[in-house]
Design an enzyme around this catalytic site. Structure first.
Site, PDB file in Angstrom:
ATOM      1  N   LYS A  15     -84.550  68.667  -9.206  1.00  0.00           N
ATOM      2  CA  LYS A  15     -85.538  69.748  -9.227  1.00  0.00           C
ATOM      3  C   LYS A  15     -84.866  71.122  -9.045  1.00  0.00           C
ATOM      4  CE  LYS A  15     -88.298  69.709  -5.721  1.00  0.00           C
ATOM      5  NZ  LYS A  15     -88.554  70.757  -4.757  1.00  0.00           N
ATOM      6  N   ARG A  90     -98.028  71.951  -1.369  1.00  0.00           N
ATOM      7  CA  ARG A  90     -97.698  70.638  -0.813  1.00  0.00           C
ATOM      8  C   ARG A  90     -98.967  69.902  -0.394  1.00  0.00           C
ATOM      9  NH1 ARG A  90     -92.297  72.133   0.645  1.00  0.00           N
ATOM     10  NH2 ARG A  90     -91.014  70.712   1.742  1.00  0.00           N
ATOM     11  N   ARG A 129     -73.767  60.855  -2.897  1.00  0.00           N
ATOM     12  CA  ARG A 129     -73.205  62.137  -3.341  1.00  0.00           C
ATOM     13  C   ARG A 129     -72.048  62.598  -2.457  1.00  0.00           C
ATOM     14  NH1 ARG A 129     -77.712  66.321  -4.573  1.00  0.00           N
ATOM     15  NH2 ARG A 129     -78.361  65.733  -2.485  1.00  0.00           N
ATOM     16  N   ARG A 179     -73.300  66.154   2.462  1.00  0.00           N
ATOM     17  CA  ARG A 179     -74.261  66.951   3.223  1.00  0.00           C
ATOM     18  C   ARG A 179     -74.733  66.090   4.388  1.00  0.00           C
ATOM     19  NH1 ARG A 179     -78.494  69.038  -1.308  1.00  0.00           N
ATOM     20  NH2 ARG A 179     -76.975  69.802  -2.790  1.00  0.00           N
ATOM     21  N   ARG A 191     -87.177  61.578   3.849  1.00  0.00           N
ATOM     22  CA  ARG A 191     -87.571  62.676   2.958  1.00  0.00           C
ATOM     23  C   ARG A 191     -88.240  62.136   1.691  1.00  0.00           C
ATOM     24  NH1 ARG A 191     -82.339  65.795   2.079  1.00  0.00           N
ATOM     25  NH2 ARG A 191     -81.566  63.818   2.776  1.00  0.00           N
TER      26      ARG A 191
HETATM   27  P1  AMP Z   1     -88.290  72.593   1.986  1.00  0.00           P
HETATM   28  O1  AMP Z   1     -87.032  73.398   1.935  1.00  0.00           O
HETATM   29  O2  AMP Z   1     -89.175  72.809   0.798  1.00  0.00           O
HETATM   30  O3  AMP Z   1     -88.036  71.145   2.243  1.00  0.00           O
HETATM   31  O4  AMP Z   1     -89.139  73.128   3.245  1.00  0.00           O
HETATM   32  C1  AMP Z   1     -88.606  73.138   4.547  1.00  0.00           C
HETATM   33  C2  AMP Z   1     -89.735  73.183   5.575  1.00  0.00           C
HETATM   34  O5  AMP Z   1     -90.527  74.369   5.400  1.00  0.00           O
HETATM   35  C3  AMP Z   1     -90.742  72.046   5.468  1.00  0.00           C
HETATM   36  O6  AMP Z   1     -90.301  70.902   6.172  1.00  0.00           O
HETATM   37  C4  AMP Z   1     -91.969  72.656   6.112  1.00  0.00           C
HETATM   38  O7  AMP Z   1     -91.868  72.700   7.524  1.00  0.00           O
HETATM   39  C5  AMP Z   1     -91.904  74.086   5.604  1.00  0.00           C
HETATM   40  N1  AMP Z   1     -92.611  74.237   4.302  1.00  0.00           N
HETATM   41  C6  AMP Z   1     -92.057  74.576   3.106  1.00  0.00           C
HETATM   42  N2  AMP Z   1     -92.982  74.646   2.133  1.00  0.00           N
HETATM   43  C7  AMP Z   1     -94.166  74.338   2.724  1.00  0.00           C
HETATM   44  C8  AMP Z   1     -95.504  74.204   2.252  1.00  0.00           C
HETATM   45  N3  AMP Z   1     -95.821  74.411   0.940  1.00  0.00           N
HETATM   46  N4  AMP Z   1     -96.463  73.857   3.143  1.00  0.00           N
HETATM   47  C9  AMP Z   1     -96.174  73.645   4.440  1.00  0.00           C
HETATM   48  N5  AMP Z   1     -94.940  73.734   4.952  1.00  0.00           N
HETATM   49  C10 AMP Z   1     -93.922  74.079   4.114  1.00  0.00           C
END
Ligand code: AMP
Length: 234
Positions: A15, A90, A129, A179, A191
């Site tokens: 992605k 989300r 990876r 990582r 995840r």
């Molecule tokens: P990501 O880098 O997209 O995995 O986001 C890291 C963290 O940011 C997530 O684990 C959430 O705590 C918060 N977060 C990011 N995007 C959202 C979203 N659309 N809604 C709620 N929390 C978010």
């Protein structure tokens, strides 16, 4: 017309790579709500501290705070030819908010693209990876991309613990790294599980609106990009 694209895809589906390619090809702004939240770590106010605590716990930020942060960001930047949203929405509540927000601006979503990948392949793409310590775009994978890679499972002293993966480049012998979130099988699985559980309702939501396209991500990068472009170009 301003393009509004949503990209969905499990960890390891490519992605991030595809979002970067599409952003450059169409002169879009790439907005990751995770990045927006992470940027708050330089702030000391109550709101920023609250968000940091939520992120550290691995939970989702509330819909209200997430939508507000996105609204402020969208209204403070040059949108160029449009926006590619990554990690947002989300939840169905966020998807509904976005629809209403875009309507209020006389806009609508152009497309929602879901990169589909078998969960076990997704697991292997992350867990297998190995990356170059100075250049994370140079990556190998013990399951899929071993050209120029030498790797072994190193046993612990006395064989008390499971062996650990270690790799180096065959060309220069430089040690490769993993990582931290790839190296823990449990973290990778968590995840993937969270993504599958939380996005399933969104897939159904956008399917019912007729704007979702699912693309098989188990193919070379160029093939996935070509299909994405044909969706965007309509
Ligand atoms: P990501 O880098 O997209 O995995 O986001 C890291 C963290 O940011 C997530 O684990 C959430 O705590 C918060 N977060 C990011 N995007 C959202 C979203 N659309 N809604 C709620 N929390 C978010």
């Amino acid at each position: 017309m301003t393009l509004y694209l949503i990209m969905m895809g499990v960890q390891g589906s490519g992605k991030g790579t595809q979002a970067g390619i599409i952003r450059d090809a169409y002169n879009l702004v790439h907005i990751s709500t995770g990045d927006l939240f992470r940027a708050l770590k330089h702030r000391e106010d109550e709101f920023a501290k609250k968000i940091q605590a939520i992120m550290a716990s691995g939970q989702l930020v509330s819909d209200e705070d997430t939508n507000e942060l996105l609204r402020q960001h969208l209204e403070s930047i040059d949108l160029k030819n449009g926006v590619i949203l990554d990690g947002y929405p989300r939840t169905t509540a966020q998807a509904e908010w976005l629809e209403t927000y875009l309507q209020s601006k006389g806009q609508k979503l152009t497309a929602v693209i879901a990169l589909e990948l078998d969960p076990y392949i997704a697991f292997k793409r992350s867990f297998g990876r190995l990356i170059h310590p100075q250049d994370s775009t140079k990556a190998w994978n013990i399951y899929y991309n071993t050209d120029g890679l030498e790797y072994e499972w190193v046993k612990s002293d006395g064989n008390l613990f499971p062996p650990r993966l270690s790799g180096k480049t065959s060309e220069t012998g430089e040690a490769l790294t993993r990582r931290p979130d790839d190296a823990s099988a449990d973290a990778v699985l968590k995840r993937i599980d969270t993504y599958l559980a939380t996005t399933a309702p969104l897939v159904a939501y956008y399917q019912s609106k007729g704007i979702l396209t699912t693309i098989n991500a188990d193919r070379p990068i160029e093939a996935v990009t070509a299909e994405m472009k044909s969706v965007i170009d309509g």
